[in-house]
Structures are given as C-alpha cells and as structure tokens.
Design a protein around this motif. Structure first.
Motif, PDB file in Angstrom:
ATOM      1  N   ALA A   9       0.603  -1.137   0.161  1.00 60.00           N
ATOM      2  CA  ALA A   9      -0.087   0.096   0.122  1.00 60.00           C
ATOM      3  C   ALA A   9       0.835   1.354   0.080  1.00 60.00           C
ATOM      4  O   ALA A   9       0.468   2.420   0.609  1.00 60.00           O
ATOM      5  N   CYS A  10       1.907   1.089  -0.523  1.00 65.82           N
ATOM      6  CA  CYS A  10       3.298   2.265  -0.078  1.00 65.82           C
ATOM      7  C   CYS A  10       2.645   3.331  -1.472  1.00 65.82           C
ATOM      8  O   CYS A  10       2.670   3.031  -2.654  1.00 65.82           O
ATOM      9  N   PRO A  11       2.370   4.532  -0.876  1.00 59.96           N
ATOM     10  CA  PRO A  11       1.880   5.645  -2.051  1.00 59.96           C
ATOM     11  C   PRO A  11       3.097   6.148  -2.690  1.00 59.96           C
ATOM     12  O   PRO A  11       2.717   7.112  -3.487  1.00 59.96           O
ATOM     13  N   VAL A  12       4.175   6.017  -2.293  1.00 61.04           N
ATOM     14  CA  VAL A  12       5.348   6.748  -2.927  1.00 61.04           C
ATOM     15  C   VAL A  12       6.449   5.683  -3.627  1.00 61.04           C
ATOM     16  O   VAL A  12       7.668   6.221  -3.923  1.00 61.04           O
ATOM     17  N   LYS A  13       5.835   4.848  -4.238  1.00 57.01           N
ATOM     18  CA  LYS A  13       6.695   3.632  -4.968  1.00 57.01           C
ATOM     19  C   LYS A  13       7.354   4.633  -6.471  1.00 57.01           C
ATOM     20  O   LYS A  13       8.489   4.120  -6.418  1.00 57.01           O
ATOM     21  N   PHE A  94       9.267  10.822   7.097  1.00 55.97           N
ATOM     22  CA  PHE A  94       9.911  10.998   8.395  1.00 55.97           C
ATOM     23  C   PHE A  94      10.692   9.511   8.992  1.00 55.97           C
ATOM     24  O   PHE A  94      10.329   8.615   8.332  1.00 55.97           O
ATOM     25  N   PHE A  95      11.640  10.126   9.336  1.00 54.97           N
ATOM     26  CA  PHE A  95      12.765   8.884   9.814  1.00 54.97           C
ATOM     27  C   PHE A  95      12.198   8.325  11.003  1.00 54.97           C
ATOM     28  O   PHE A  95      11.905   8.961  11.978  1.00 54.97           O
ATOM     29  N   TYR A  96      12.270   6.930  11.064  1.00 54.79           N
ATOM     30  CA  TYR A  96      11.855   6.198  12.406  1.00 54.79           C
ATOM     31  C   TYR A  96      13.274   6.296  13.094  1.00 54.79           C
ATOM     32  O   TYR A  96      14.502   6.271  12.497  1.00 54.79           O
ATOM     33  N   THR A  97      13.306   6.496  14.475  1.00 51.76           N
ATOM     34  CA  THR A  97      14.569   6.508  15.190  1.00 51.76           C
ATOM     35  C   THR A  97      14.340   5.695  16.549  1.00 51.76           C
ATOM     36  O   THR A  97      13.324   5.566  16.876  1.00 51.76           O
ATOM     37  N   ALA A  98      15.456   5.769  17.295  1.00 51.31           N
ATOM     38  CA  ALA A  98      15.258   5.066  18.412  1.00 51.31           C
ATOM     39  C   ALA A  98      14.516   5.733  19.287  1.00 51.31           C
ATOM     40  O   ALA A  98      13.793   5.320  20.249  1.00 51.31           O
ATOM     41  N   ASP A 132       2.614  16.143   0.838  1.00 47.54           N
ATOM     42  CA  ASP A 132       2.937  15.072   1.520  1.00 47.54           C
ATOM     43  C   ASP A 132       4.277  14.378   0.689  1.00 47.54           C
ATOM     44  O   ASP A 132       5.252  13.603   1.035  1.00 47.54           O
ATOM     45  N   ASP A 133       4.058  14.248  -0.759  1.00 50.72           N
ATOM     46  CA  ASP A 133       5.120  13.542  -1.493  1.00 50.72           C
ATOM     47  C   ASP A 133       6.207  14.296  -1.574  1.00 50.72           C
ATOM     48  O   ASP A 133       7.371  13.767  -1.611  1.00 50.72           O
ATOM     49  N   MET A 134       6.274  15.621  -1.581  1.00 48.54           N
ATOM     50  CA  MET A 134       7.593  16.616  -1.475  1.00 48.54           C
ATOM     51  C   MET A 134       8.005  16.374  -0.238  1.00 48.54           C
ATOM     52  O   MET A 134       9.513  16.292  -0.148  1.00 48.54           O
ATOM     53  N   THR A 135       7.485  16.244   0.907  1.00 44.07           N
ATOM     54  CA  THR A 135       7.887  16.046   2.292  1.00 44.07           C
ATOM     55  C   THR A 135       8.532  14.655   2.321  1.00 44.07           C
ATOM     56  O   THR A 135      10.052  14.403   2.589  1.00 44.07           O
ATOM     57  N   PHE A 136       8.276  13.303   1.541  1.00 44.40           N
ATOM     58  CA  PHE A 136       8.820  12.273   1.541  1.00 44.40           C
ATOM     59  C   PHE A 136      10.094  12.497   0.546  1.00 44.40           C
ATOM     60  O   PHE A 136      11.085  11.828   0.760  1.00 44.40           O
ATOM     61  N   SER A 138      12.314  14.863   0.113  1.00 43.02           N
ATOM     62  CA  SER A 138      13.124  15.139   0.722  1.00 43.02           C
ATOM     63  C   SER A 138      13.798  14.407   1.814  1.00 43.02           C
ATOM     64  O   SER A 138      14.880  14.435   1.864  1.00 43.02           O
ATOM     65  N   VAL A 139      12.992  13.770   2.569  1.00 42.45           N
ATOM     66  CA  VAL A 139      13.637  12.781   3.769  1.00 42.45           C
ATOM     67  C   VAL A 139      14.533  11.765   2.749  1.00 42.45           C
ATOM     68  O   VAL A 139      15.406  11.178   3.296  1.00 42.45           O
ATOM     69  N   PHE A 140      13.767  11.344   1.776  1.00 41.97           N
ATOM     70  CA  PHE A 140      14.376  10.004   1.151  1.00 41.97           C
ATOM     71  C   PHE A 140      15.852  10.427   0.624  1.00 41.97           C
ATOM     72  O   PHE A 140      16.461   9.663   0.499  1.00 41.97           O
ATOM     73  N   GLU A 141      15.618  11.492  -0.121  1.00 44.64           N
ATOM     74  CA  GLU A 141      17.014  12.213  -0.580  1.00 44.64           C
ATOM     75  C   GLU A 141      17.699  12.211   0.422  1.00 44.64           C
ATOM     76  O   GLU A 141      19.088  12.085   0.170  1.00 44.64           O
ATOM     77  N   LYS A 142      17.430  12.998   1.391  1.00 41.87           N
ATOM     78  CA  LYS A 142      18.428  12.909   2.489  1.00 41.87           C
ATOM     79  C   LYS A 142      19.021  11.603   3.120  1.00 41.87           C
ATOM     80  O   LYS A 142      20.207  11.634   3.423  1.00 41.87           O
TER      81      LYS A 142
END
Length: 147
Positions: A9-13, A94-98, A132-136, A138-142
């Motif tokens: 169900a990933c919307p950013v494939k 967003f990144f999952y973190t500890a 939402d797509d632009m936020t993803f 940015s994080v994915f490129e980072k």
C-alpha cells in the motif's frame, strides 16, 4: 546499500524508483501475491511473497542489512529495521529513530485498546497531497546523502 519497500500500500513507489535509479541503487519492492507490480527499470526487483499477515514484513526484515534503506508504514517492521542498523522511513516523510519508535508503538497499543473497548474514535485518513509527496522526497533524498 539497497532500498527495500513494503510495497503493498505504499503511495510513494514511483518517487522511490526515480530517486534510487538516479543514484544507481537496487530497489526491492516486496508485495504479497494479491498485488501485481512490474517495473521496466533494471535496478527494480519485485519480490512476491505468500499472502499472510506478516509475510512481506518478514521477507523485508530477512533481506535487510546494515546501511540499507527501508520504506514502510509498519511500526513493528521499522523496529526490526532499526535493530539491523538500517534506515527506516515512513511514506509520510519522516525517519523512524530509536527516540520516536517506542512512543509510536505505545500509541499504537493504546489505539488498539481503545478500539477493543469501543472507546476510540474511528480514524480519518486524509487524502494524500502533493506536499506529502514532497516531504517524503526530501527525507528520502536525505537518506542517500547521509550514507
């Protein structure tokens, strides 16, 4: 490094494929047998697993190695990915973190309990936006530049 995607169900494939291809990185789209995916890009591989509650999650966890990037909305899978010293990213960008995963797991538990007791409100999922797509993106490129 490779990218593993909880693809059911990933919307950013498409964003994932574009950025990974640009960076010459292999992508593994993991999906259960109820979905059919095809990508002409030679760096994108579709992994089809049996239908089952955690089939795709287990396949992703088993293939993940230190330094990989995993995209998933599943908090439990994200916990396993973090334990392998890999990067876990939510499709909402967003990144999952500890530091944040324990809180998210606890909130999920509370929500389940409220639903079980019928005290919870039904969740409203907002329609995905271009922002939402632009936020993803940015994080994915980072994630690529921080490796």
């Amino acid at each position: 490094m490779k990218v593993l995607v909880d693809a059911d169900a990933c919307p950013v494939k498409e964003i994932i494929v574009e950025i990974a291809t640009k960076n010459n990185v292999e992508v593994y789209m993991v999906t259960d047998a109820s979905h059919i995916l095809f990508y002409p890009e030679t760096n994108v591989h579709v992994v089809t697993v049996d239908q089952g509650a955690d089939s795709a999650d287990l396949a992703i966890a088993n293939r993940t190695e230190k330094g990989d990037i995993c995209v998933t909305a599943d908090y439990g899978l994200a916990t396993l990915i973090l334990g392998k010293k890999a990067t876990a990213i939510h499709p909402n960008g967003f990144f999952y973190t500890a530091e944040n995963i324990e809180r998210m797991l606890f909130e999920r538990h509370l929500s389940r309990e409220m639903r079980r007791q019928k005290k919870g409100k039904s969740g409203h999922i907002h329609k995905r936006t271009k922002e939402d797509d632009m936020t993803f993106l940015s994080v994915f490129e980072k994630a690529f530049t921080s490796k």
